[in-house]
Enzyme design. Structure first.
Site, PDB file in Angstrom:
ATOM      1  N   SER A  61       0.797  -1.239   0.000  1.00 49.95           N
ATOM      2  CA  SER A  61       0.000   0.000   0.000  1.00 49.95           C
ATOM      3  C   SER A  61       0.821   1.275   0.000  1.00 49.95           C
ATOM      4  O   SER A  61       0.258   2.357  -0.195  1.00 49.95           O
ATOM      5  CB  SER A  61      -0.936   0.026   1.204  1.00 49.95           C
ATOM      6  OG  SER A  61      -2.136  -0.597   0.849  1.00 49.95           O
ATOM      7  N   LYS A  64       0.317   3.568  -2.829  1.00 47.72           N
ATOM      8  CA  LYS A  64      -0.899   4.377  -3.021  1.00 47.72           C
ATOM      9  C   LYS A  64      -0.611   5.882  -3.111  1.00 47.72           C
ATOM     10  O   LYS A  64      -1.149   6.556  -3.981  1.00 47.72           O
ATOM     11  CB  LYS A  64      -1.942   4.052  -1.943  1.00 47.72           C
ATOM     12  CG  LYS A  64      -2.572   2.673  -2.194  1.00 47.72           C
ATOM     13  CD  LYS A  64      -3.446   2.194  -1.056  1.00 47.72           C
ATOM     14  CE  LYS A  64      -4.079   0.851  -1.431  1.00 47.72           C
ATOM     15  NZ  LYS A  64      -4.440   0.032  -0.305  1.00 47.72           N
ATOM     16  N   TYR A 189      -3.064  -2.649 -10.720  1.00 46.37           N
ATOM     17  CA  TYR A 189      -3.074  -2.489  -9.258  1.00 46.37           C
ATOM     18  C   TYR A 189      -2.191  -3.549  -8.580  1.00 46.37           C
ATOM     19  O   TYR A 189      -1.370  -3.217  -7.715  1.00 46.37           O
ATOM     20  CB  TYR A 189      -4.525  -2.570  -8.744  1.00 46.37           C
ATOM     21  CG  TYR A 189      -4.589  -2.558  -7.233  1.00 46.37           C
ATOM     22  CD1 TYR A 189      -4.331  -1.395  -6.518  1.00 46.37           C
ATOM     23  CD2 TYR A 189      -4.858  -3.725  -6.521  1.00 46.37           C
ATOM     24  CE1 TYR A 189      -4.345  -1.392  -5.131  1.00 46.37           C
ATOM     25  CE2 TYR A 189      -4.877  -3.727  -5.135  1.00 46.37           C
ATOM     26  CZ  TYR A 189      -4.621  -2.559  -4.446  1.00 46.37           C
ATOM     27  OH  TYR A 189      -4.617  -2.566  -3.074  1.00 46.37           O
ATOM     28  N   TYR A 241      -4.020   3.241   7.667  1.00 47.31           N
ATOM     29  CA  TYR A 241      -5.255   2.455   7.760  1.00 47.31           C
ATOM     30  C   TYR A 241      -6.177   3.069   8.816  1.00 47.31           C
ATOM     31  O   TYR A 241      -6.175   4.277   9.016  1.00 47.31           O
ATOM     32  CB  TYR A 241      -4.961   0.979   8.084  1.00 47.31           C
ATOM     33  CG  TYR A 241      -4.002   0.322   7.117  1.00 47.31           C
ATOM     34  CD1 TYR A 241      -4.327   0.172   5.772  1.00 47.31           C
ATOM     35  CD2 TYR A 241      -2.763  -0.147   7.536  1.00 47.31           C
ATOM     36  CE1 TYR A 241      -3.455  -0.440   4.881  1.00 47.31           C
ATOM     37  CE2 TYR A 241      -1.889  -0.768   6.648  1.00 47.31           C
ATOM     38  CZ  TYR A 241      -2.243  -0.900   5.325  1.00 47.31           C
ATOM     39  OH  TYR A 241      -1.386  -1.498   4.452  1.00 47.31           O
ATOM     40  N   VAL A 259       1.158  -3.733   3.834  1.00 50.12           N
ATOM     41  CA  VAL A 259       1.168  -5.035   4.499  1.00 50.12           C
ATOM     42  C   VAL A 259       2.456  -5.825   4.231  1.00 50.12           C
ATOM     43  O   VAL A 259       2.671  -6.879   4.816  1.00 50.12           O
ATOM     44  CB  VAL A 259      -0.072  -5.891   4.132  1.00 50.12           C
ATOM     45  CG1 VAL A 259      -1.345  -5.235   4.631  1.00 50.12           C
ATOM     46  CG2 VAL A 259      -0.136  -6.166   2.643  1.00 50.12           C
TER      47      VAL A 259
END
Ligand code: GLU
Length: 305
Positions: A61, A64, A189, A241, A259
């Site tokens: 992530s 992102k 992705y 998160y 993660v």
């Protein structure tokens, strides 16, 4: 400084025993939960590191914010704002919120999976492989490392088991949030999540954001300062998160975790920080990584608040 980093790692190492490596992507379960490394680059160009800072892991992530950056560079702030939101969801990264009311662009912030999948549809490129190639190129430039590439084993593992992401993508498509073929979007992705980096690479990317888009110690500009302010603000609100509020109170800098065990932290105008420690807490954040950032923030007065 390196002494301080060694000391912080030693203090925080016991926390790795309280977490666990991610197993929902089978390939990630092979990571060593004892790995722990940190790399810092500061605005004057000095670099400091400790522990397993050269170990490679997948960005997950932490990609992102770079996806968001490229979407901003390709479309500008206004166009991006019509397709995604910036409010925290307060929900886990892979949450599926199935009420018709919530299936609107404002609901998906770019730091949760649904929002990041949408970001892939906003990148420029004739094909999704071209879009991904442009993303990889941007990461290589920001990290000043032309060798960064995809971990193919992790990519295959994600593609084979990413049923929840598939469900999310179909839900988005069903509600008219994008038109392209779901598998093409997901290929981009999953590949983005599977980019292999080390703590140093994350520190460099963090430094570009800390330096408001300028390459440190040069006049070279990667992207406009306005985009750095946008990305850093989103990171502050939802980069960690559903632990982002707690992180803001304890550490107080924009940051993104993944993660794979990485954390990229941005101390505006001061430094970029990359951490790797794959033992995660129940929210998916590196447990020892947060401890280390908390100590570093306290000792160096990094909190922006
Ligand atoms: N590839 C991971 C997923 O979509 C990224 C999740 C994360 O790091 O939060 O499940």
């Amino acid at each position: 400084m390196e002494e301080l980093l060694d000391q912080i790692l030693n203090e925080c190492r016991p926390y790795t025993k309280q977490g666990a490596v991610a197993t929902y992507i089978p390939e990630l379960s092979k990571q060593n939960p004892d790995d722990f490394g940190i790399y810092i680059i500061s605005s004057d160009g000095s670099r400091f590191s400790a522990g397993d800072h050269a170990k490679h892991f997948t960005i997950q992530s932490v990609v992102k914010p770079v996806l968001l950056l490229l979407a901003l560079m390709d479309n500008g702030v206004e166009a991006v704002r019509t397709r995604i939101g910036v409010e925290a969801t307060g929900k886990p990264f892979d949450a599926i919120n199935v009420s018709d009311k919530s299936l609107v662009p404002e609901h998906f912030n770019p730091m949760v999976n649904a929002g990041a999948i949408l970001l892939c549809t906003m990148l420029k490129g004739d094909s999704y492989s071209e879009r991904f190639a442009r993303l990889l190129e941007l990461i290589r430039r920001l990290a000043d490392n032309p060798e960064i590439d995809v971990d193919e084993a992790v990519f295959r593992s994600e593609r084979e088991t990413g049923f929840k992401n598939r469900a999310l993508a179909y839900l988005l498509k069903a509600h008219g949030l994008f038109k392209d073929a779901v598998e093409d979007v997901l290929e981009c992705y999953f590949r983005a999540c599977s980019i292999r980096v080390c703590s140093r690479d994350l520190a460099y990317i963090g430094m570009a954001l800390a330096n408001h888009g300028r390459k440190f110690k040069t006049e070279e500009r990667f992207f406009p300062a306005e985009y750095a302010r946008f990305v850093n603000a989103v990171l502050m609100i939802c980069g960690m998160y559903d632990g982002s509020g707690e992180f803001a109170v304890r550490v107080g800098v924009p940051a993104k975790s993944g993660v794979g065990g990485g954390i990229m932290a941005v101390a505006p105008t001061r430094m970029g920080i990359g951490i790797y420690s794959p033992a995660l807490d129940e929210k998916g954040n590196s447990i020892a990584g947060i401890q280390a950032l908390e100590r570093l923030s306290r000792r160096m007065y990094l909190s922006i608040f």
